[in-house]
Design a protein around this motif. Structure first.
Motif, PDB file in Angstrom:
ATOM      1  N   PRO A   1     -11.761  12.098  14.006  1.00 51.37           N
ATOM      2  CA  PRO A   1     -11.335  10.699  13.922  1.00 51.37           C
ATOM      3  C   PRO A   1      -9.995  10.428  14.601  1.00 51.37           C
ATOM      4  N   PHE A   2      -9.108  11.386  14.606  1.00 45.17           N
ATOM      5  CA  PHE A   2      -7.750  11.118  15.079  1.00 45.17           C
ATOM      6  C   PHE A   2      -7.664  11.124  16.598  1.00 45.17           C
ATOM      7  N   ASN A   3      -8.200  12.156  17.229  1.00 43.06           N
ATOM      8  CA  ASN A   3      -8.128  12.196  18.685  1.00 43.06           C
ATOM      9  C   ASN A   3      -9.064  11.182  19.327  1.00 43.06           C
ATOM     10  N   SER A   4     -10.251  11.009  18.761  1.00 41.94           N
ATOM     11  CA  SER A   4     -11.214  10.094  19.378  1.00 41.94           C
ATOM     12  C   SER A   4     -10.749   8.645  19.329  1.00 41.94           C
ATOM     13  N   PHE A   5     -10.060   8.261  18.266  1.00 43.96           N
ATOM     14  CA  PHE A   5      -9.703   6.850  18.108  1.00 43.96           C
ATOM     15  C   PHE A   5      -8.221   6.553  18.337  1.00 43.96           C
ATOM     16  N   TYR A   6      -7.362   7.553  18.185  1.00 48.63           N
ATOM     17  CA  TYR A   6      -5.929   7.316  18.374  1.00 48.63           C
ATOM     18  C   TYR A   6      -5.369   7.997  19.624  1.00 48.63           C
ATOM     19  N   ASP A   7      -6.094   8.952  20.173  1.00 46.85           N
ATOM     20  CA  ASP A   7      -5.635   9.656  21.368  1.00 46.85           C
ATOM     21  C   ASP A   7      -6.831   9.938  22.269  1.00 46.85           C
ATOM     22  N   SER A   8      -7.520   8.859  22.615  1.00 45.76           N
ATOM     23  CA  SER A   8      -8.773   9.016  23.373  1.00 45.76           C
ATOM     24  C   SER A   8      -8.545   9.607  24.754  1.00 45.76           C
TER      25      SER A   8
ATOM     26  N   ILE B   1       0.820  -1.208   0.000  1.00 48.90           N
ATOM     27  CA  ILE B   1       0.000   0.000   0.000  1.00 48.90           C
ATOM     28  C   ILE B   1       0.857   1.263   0.000  1.00 48.90           C
ATOM     29  N   GLY B   2       2.081   1.165   0.500  1.00 54.51           N
ATOM     30  CA  GLY B   2       2.943   2.339   0.557  1.00 54.51           C
ATOM     31  C   GLY B   2       2.673   3.196   1.777  1.00 54.51           C
ATOM     32  N   TYR B   3       2.317   2.548   2.897  1.00 57.55           N
ATOM     33  CA  TYR B   3       1.966   3.273   4.115  1.00 57.55           C
ATOM     34  C   TYR B   3       2.880   2.803   5.238  1.00 57.55           C
ATOM     35  N   VAL B   4       3.384   3.757   6.045  1.00 52.61           N
ATOM     36  CA  VAL B   4       4.340   3.391   7.091  1.00 52.61           C
ATOM     37  C   VAL B   4       3.980   4.072   8.413  1.00 52.61           C
ATOM     38  N   ASP B   5       4.432   3.448   9.491  1.00 49.30           N
ATOM     39  CA  ASP B   5       4.332   4.023  10.829  1.00 49.30           C
ATOM     40  C   ASP B   5       2.912   4.417  11.213  1.00 49.30           C
ATOM     41  N   ALA B   6       1.950   3.609  10.818  1.00 54.37           N
ATOM     42  CA  ALA B   6       0.566   3.911  11.190  1.00 54.37           C
ATOM     43  C   ALA B   6       0.422   3.835  12.705  1.00 54.37           C
ATOM     44  N   PRO B   7      -0.259   4.786  13.321  1.00 52.19           N
ATOM     45  CA  PRO B   7      -0.390   4.767  14.784  1.00 52.19           C
ATOM     46  C   PRO B   7      -1.324   3.655  15.245  1.00 52.19           C
ATOM     47  N   ALA B   8      -1.170   3.271  16.489  1.00 49.99           N
ATOM     48  CA  ALA B   8      -2.033   2.249  17.080  1.00 49.99           C
ATOM     49  C   ALA B   8      -3.292   2.899  17.640  1.00 49.99           C
ATOM     50  N   LEU B   9      -4.382   2.149  17.594  1.00 43.43           N
ATOM     51  CA  LEU B   9      -5.622   2.625  18.187  1.00 43.43           C
ATOM     52  C   LEU B   9      -5.476   2.747  19.694  1.00 43.43           C
ATOM     53  N   SER B  10      -6.216   3.676  20.273  1.00 41.52           N
ATOM     54  CA  SER B  10      -6.178   3.866  21.720  1.00 41.52           C
ATOM     55  C   SER B  10      -6.765   2.658  22.430  1.00 41.52           C
ATOM     56  N   VAL B  11      -6.087   2.232  23.473  1.00 37.16           N
ATOM     57  CA  VAL B  11      -6.590   1.189  24.359  1.00 37.16           C
ATOM     58  C   VAL B  11      -6.345   1.660  25.801  1.00 37.16           C
ATOM     59  N   PRO B  12      -7.383   1.848  26.597  1.00 35.72           N
ATOM     60  CA  PRO B  12      -8.800   1.627  26.272  1.00 35.72           C
ATOM     61  C   PRO B  12      -9.334   2.686  25.300  1.00 35.72           C
ATOM     62  N   THR B  13     -10.426   2.346  24.667  1.00 42.99           N
ATOM     63  CA  THR B  13     -11.049   3.251  23.706  1.00 42.99           C
ATOM     64  C   THR B  13     -11.757   4.392  24.442  1.00 42.99           C
ATOM     65  N   LEU B  14     -12.179   5.376  23.690  1.00 42.09           N
ATOM     66  CA  LEU B  14     -12.897   6.490  24.283  1.00 42.09           C
ATOM     67  C   LEU B  14     -14.206   6.008  24.909  1.00 42.09           C
ATOM     68  N   LYS B  15     -14.839   5.087  24.224  1.00 45.31           N
ATOM     69  CA  LYS B  15     -16.096   4.534  24.742  1.00 45.31           C
ATOM     70  C   LYS B  15     -15.865   3.861  26.093  1.00 45.31           C
ATOM     71  N   GLN B  16     -14.757   3.118  26.187  1.00 43.08           N
ATOM     72  CA  GLN B  16     -14.454   2.427  27.439  1.00 43.08           C
ATOM     73  C   GLN B  16     -14.057   3.422  28.531  1.00 43.08           C
ATOM     74  N   ARG B  17     -13.292   4.455  28.162  1.00 39.60           N
ATOM     75  CA  ARG B  17     -12.849   5.443  29.150  1.00 39.60           C
ATOM     76  C   ARG B  17     -14.036   6.196  29.752  1.00 39.60           C
ATOM     77  N   LEU B  18     -15.066   6.421  28.929  1.00 40.10           N
ATOM     78  CA  LEU B  18     -16.206   7.213  29.380  1.00 40.10           C
ATOM     79  C   LEU B  18     -17.411   6.346  29.762  1.00 40.10           C
ATOM     80  N   ASP B  19     -17.176   5.058  29.954  1.00 41.52           N
ATOM     81  CA  ASP B  19     -18.279   4.166  30.290  1.00 41.52           C
ATOM     82  C   ASP B  19     -18.949   4.637  31.581  1.00 41.52           C
ATOM     83  N   GLY B  20     -20.227   4.926  31.489  1.00 45.01           N
ATOM     84  CA  GLY B  20     -20.990   5.384  32.648  1.00 45.01           C
ATOM     85  C   GLY B  20     -20.859   6.857  32.941  1.00 45.01           C
ATOM     86  N   HIS B  21     -20.061   7.565  32.148  1.00 45.89           N
ATOM     87  CA  HIS B  21     -19.868   8.999  32.389  1.00 45.89           C
ATOM     88  C   HIS B  21     -21.073   9.786  31.868  1.00 45.89           C
ATOM     89  N   ALA B  22     -21.374  10.888  32.565  1.00 42.64           N
ATOM     90  CA  ALA B  22     -22.557  11.682  32.217  1.00 42.64           C
ATOM     91  C   ALA B  22     -22.450  12.313  30.837  1.00 42.64           C
TER      92      ALA B  22
END
Length: 1018
Positions: free
Chosen positions: A789-796, A741-762
């Motif tokens: 897309p970038f902060n929510s999924f790669y820097d939650s 594909i010609g793509y390098v150094d793709a960042p990893a998804l955030s773990v835990p995800t934003l959904k998980q970090r805010l589970d139960g949050h108001a």
């Protein structure tokens, strides 16, 4: 269908043979025969367009010797050359139909600084501001100034005898030339410097070059013989440029001769200057500037002589047109406090007066002028409305920055007629300037023309740019009429039409200025140096018996080609057409955001000016093929098999579209051009338009689909982030992705995800009906967080901390549902998909906008896309929703919050390119916000980090991306402790993590820390 495009501008056989022979020689520089490279060098900052045969980029003086020696052989005596530096000429000075010798790419070194004796030795291609960067630590500067100093080369300054602000004190370039080294037409080298008259009796004493001996003896003799006539004929002007300076080759008492004075101002018609030894000026210990405001431009002009009499170092002026354009430009935020409005008055003229020298001298002059101005204001004299004084050096430089941008700003004038250069550097005795300008204005008013004026009133030089439409044949004819009228007017006032920028194509006016006899001397000198008329032929003069100059005011102009493009197509590509060639995108500094692709390659094809020029030719060639570009933009791509076949045949079949693609795919889409260019040329915009059409004929690379689909696929990948990361981040997968594909150094998804970090949050569980039910008086307590897309999924974690900060500020955050922004699709030219995505998001955000609650986004590039690309693509269908940048929102919030006590906390903020150019006041806003939280924030001015969205992740861009990071970011980061580094752009933080090895904080994260500290201590 997009057809194959051929330009039909093949190289002449003799040039092709010459270039083949040069390639086989010991020449080590670059030889560029690409049509794109030729087109980019076919224009400068003038209205003219001459297509060269090829461009040579010599690496050293020996390369120039080899090139000219080869051309001196019988087979190649018809080959011509023109030396070129920054390409900032306003009258076609370096344009040619022969070969360009561009010394700016490689021959740009400062060779030696002798601070003890106050001189420097440089190569001709060094940029003026770059030279002063090298001299500043030694306490000196090269004092001749000019508005294009961040891209104009010393070689170009010497060849046009350039000068600018402060020339009454600092002089012209020729006043600072101590010695020159040049290559003559036969390939030999000539060193020139002042010689005692007694040495001229023996040729061996003056040079070891036989041709040089002949030249020195002949020029010395004729200039001595014609001395009286020269003294009588030449006007007594600070800026008098003859082309060949017959007057100053001899000193006043005829005891010293210097052939360098003939070469200085010769515009490359006599020799190719390769090195210069220049004298230097000590940096002043004190500077002060007085900005004087007037009720009219005429008042400013008539007041100028008294300012010169006050022994000012510099007196610069601008009219209301330039001022008003500056107010609409990015530059105004930096000077607005220094040029404040006068209550109840309209400022229609401005004089900028600088005093420079030792402290006591400057203070005395300043106090004297202030007393005079105060009295004149109280008595209502001289049209003076008010004045402001600044003695802060950075502020003074900001004022000059605004003034230097005036040339480009005039190109931002609305309408088809644009102020253009052709009679813009006239010089008359300063005491006659006001009367002269009144007549000049009468000439332009008689033709019903608009115009802008600015310049150096202390030297009698005013830059006047009448507004004409060069696509209009009648306006082109009018240019000739006005030129003739202005040439006659300057002679009437004892002045000259070319008072600062050189003659260029205006050599035809020479005989009326010099008289037949002295003009004949100029022709003889040209014949001695260049008997076959091969060095920048057609400029200044031609050798006798070789015919008339074949360049003149009526020579081929860019408008001749542009008018072949239909008006409706020009209107569809305004950024392409509006580029006026001012070349600010060639700024040498790696700390300037515009233009990273040019800075890292040194290739003018990879610049906004270059790209606009290539696109204009692309549109012209499509029209020549009978193709309706606007209809083509809406067409469907060819079938897959046809696109496969076309792509496979791309190496075999020439298509000019490939050259345009090669230029545009090098663009980082950082949008610095759209903010920093004086005429706001937006390359990413027309880049997307071109991609959309180009890929109707050819296959898209796989990485384009990856980038364009990332926003839609991220929610799916985030459903199983660990599995996704394992599949994408292991070495085997990374190798496959890079190769396939010609793509390098793709960042990893955030773990835990934003959904998980805010589970139960108001803040989660967005419910439009519930929000609508909130009483209007309570809605100001809510903050709607717009996801990207970038902060929510790669820097939650950042999004979480922003939500926590909102809560710390006593407000209620609501996380809006994730909606694709569309910017990645726009960057890659998927315009139909972008329009659909943009409309869907706009519809949603307009619905939410009705709640009256602030919507805030984190990433600058994505937030600004809502304002720019959405408005461009959707028009009225965009609606009126507003998504604020975090700093914009915080500025309003802190108005209702008590300021925190100062803490021992310091931070350094690194800006995102798009952010710093589209919102130039952002640094001041963050600084104010941090001060409110009790911390000190320092902003640094840097170039591009090299990531720019996904650009740095594409394998073909990896080396350039790294080189850009090393240019300014790497060394600056190394000087700052990691916890103090704040970076607002997601892509910039990713680049720092990749090449500096750590992840910097976002300003919001630092503010949360400060808020927590405050909470713990209260």
């Amino acid at each position: 269908m997009l057809p194959l495009l051929s330009h039909q501008q093949t190289l002449e056989p003799v040039y092709l043979a010459y270039l083949d022979a040069l390639e086989q020689s010991e020449y080590s520089g670059d030889i560029d025969k690409r049509y794109s490279a030729r087109l980019v060098q076919a224009t400068d900052n003038s209205v003219y367009q001459f297509l060269p045969q090829a461009v040579l980029y010599p690496k050293n003086q020996q390369d120039i010797q080899i090139a000219l020696t080869l051309a001196a052989t019988d087979a190649f005596r018809s080959v011509t050359f023109s030396a070129r530096g920054g390409g900032t000429g306003t009258n076609g000075q370096s344009l040619t139909h022969g070969l360009i010798l561009d010394v700016s790419r490689y021959m740009n070194r400062v060779l030696e600084v002798n601070a003890e004796q106050g001189w420097v030795r440089v190569e001709a291609g060094v940029v003026k501001d770059a030279l002063n960067d090298a001299l500043r630590p030694h306490g000196f500067f090269f004092s001749p100034d000019l508005s294009t100093s961040n891209r104009a080369t010393i070689g170009g300054m010497i060849n046009t005898d350039a000068s600018g602000a402060g020339s009454l004190v600092y002089g012209k370039t020729s006043d600072h030339v101590l010695a020159l080294r040049s290559v003559l037409i036969d390939g030999s080298v000539l060193d020139t410097q002042p010689l005692d008259a007694g040495l001229l009796c023996n040729p061996d004493n003056v040079s070891d070059n036989p041709l040089g001996q002949k030249l020195i003896s002949a020029v010395a003799a004729v200039c001595r013989e014609k001395r009286t006539q020269i003294e009588n004929q030449f006007p007594k002007l600070n800026r008098f440029l003859t082309g060949y300076d017959l007057k100053h080759v001899w000193n006043d008492n005829l005891t010293q001769f210097d052939l360098s004075r003939i070469l200085t101002g010769s515009e490359g018609t006599l020799a190719v200057i390769t090195e210069a030894k220049l004298n230097l000026t000590p940096l002043p210990t004190e500077r002060a500037m007085v900005n004087i405001k007037y009720d009219s431009f005429q008042s400013a002009l008539r007041h100028a002589p008294s300012l010169v009499a006050a022994r000012a170092t510099v007196v610069e002026t601008v009219d209301s047109k330039v001022l008003n354009l500056a107010r609409e430009d990015i530059v105004w935020h930096s000077v607005s406090d220094l040029i404040q409005e006068v209550p109840g008055k309209v400022i229609d003229g401005l004089n900028m007066v600088e005093f420079a020298g030792d402290t006591v001298e400057v203070e005395q002059k300043l106090a004297s002028l202030e007393a005079v101005l105060t009295e004149q204001i109280s008595k209502g004299e001289c049209g003076v409305l008010g004045y402001q004084v600044t003695q802060d050096k950075p502020s003074i430089e900001k004022i000059y920055g605004m003034r230097k941008k005036a040339v480009g700003l005039l190109g931002a004038t609305k309408g088809r007629r644009k102020p253009i250069a052709f009679a813009e550097d006239t010089a008359v005795p300063p005491e006659k300037l006001a009367d002269y300008i009144m007549e000049f204005r009468a000439v332009l008013d008689g033709h019903n023309l608009q115009y802008g004026m600015f310049g150096h009133v202390d030297a009698g030089v005013l830059h006047v740019r009448p507004a004409l439409d060069m696509c209009d044949v009648e306006d082109e004819k009018l240019l000739r009429v006005i030129s003739d009228q202005v040439a006659a007017l300057t002679l009437k006032y004892g002045g000259l039409m070319w008072g600062e920028h050189g003659k260029g194509v205006r050599g035809e006016y020479g005989p009326s200025v010099f008289g037949d006899e002295l003009y004949g001397v100029l022709q003889d000198i040209k014949g001695l140096f260049d008997p076959d008329n091969r060095l920048n032929p057609g400029k200044l003069v031609a050798p006798k018996h070789t015919g008339a100059l074949y360049y003149d005011i009526d020579s081929a102009k860019r408008g001749k080609f542009d008018r072949q493009i239909p008006i409706e197509v020009r209107d569809a590509f305004p950024d392409v057409m509006n580029c006026n060639g001012n070349g600010l995108c060639f700024n040498y500094s790696s700390y300037s955001p515009m233009c990273p692709s040019f800075k890292v390659t040194g290739d003018r094809v990879q610049s906004p000016k270059g790209r606009a020029g290539l696109m204009r030719e692309w549109l012209r060639l499509l029209e020549a093929e009978g193709v309706d570009v606007n209809a083509l933009a809406k067409a469907k791509p060819l079938g897959l098999l046809q696109r496969v076949q076309n792509t496979l045949n791309a190496q075999r079949d020439y298509d000019y579209s490939h050259e345009v693609m090669e230029s545009l795919k090098g663009c980082l889409a950082c949008k610095a051009c759209s903010g920093q260019c004086p005429v706001k040329v937006d390359v990413p915009k027309f880049r997307a338009q071109f991609f959309n059409i180009y890929y109707q004929r050819y296959l898209r690379p796989a990485k384009d689909y990856l980038v364009a689909g990332i926003e839609d696929s991220l929610p799916l990948m985030a459903a199983a982030p660990r599995l996704t990361n394992f599949a994408a981040q292991n070495p085997l997968s990374q190798w496959v992705i890079k190769k396939a594909i010609g793509y390098v150094d793709a960042p990893a998804l955030s773990v835990p995800t934003l959904k998980q970090r805010l589970d139960g949050h108001a803040s989660r569980g967005y419910d439009l009906a519930a929000l609508q039910a909130i009483p209007e008086e309570a809605r100001s307590q809510f903050v709607l967080v717009v996801q990207d897309p970038f902060n929510s999924f790669y820097d939650s974690g950042l999004v979480l901390r922003f939500i926590q900060l909102i809560e710390k500020l006593g407000l209620k955050p609501v996380l809006l549902p994730y909606k694709p922004n569309g910017k990645p699709t726009h960057i890659k030219g998927f315009l139909d998909k972008f329009a659909k995505t943009a409309q869907s998001s706009a519809d949603f955000l307009n619905q939410v906008h009705k709640l009256g609650m602030p919507m805030v986004g984190i990433d600058p590039a994505l937030v600004l896309c809502y304002r720019d690309e959405y408005r461009e693509v959707l028009g009225a269908n965009r609606g009126h929703f507003e998504v604020k940048l975090a700093n914009e929102w915080l500025l309003n919030v802190i108005k209702d919050l008590p300021a925190k006590a100062p803490q021992d906390k310091q931070y350094t903020w690194f800006s995102h390119c798009t952010e710093s150019t589209a919102k130039p006041n952002t640094a001041n806003e963050w600084t104010k916000i941090f001060a409110h939280f009790g911390a000190k924030l320092t902003a640094v001015n840097l170039g591009c980090c090299g990531m720019a969205g996904t650009y740095g992740h594409e394998a073909e861009n990896l080396e350039r991306s790294k080189a850009l990071f090393e240019m300014s970011w790497q060394q600056t980061l190394a000087k700052i402790e990691q916890p103090q580094v704040l970076v607002s752009g997601y892509s910039c933080r990713t680049q720092v993590k990749r090449f500096a090895g750590y992840k910097p904080k976002h300003p919001l994260e630092a503010l949360l820390e400060l808020a927590n500290i405050y909470t713990q201590t209260t």
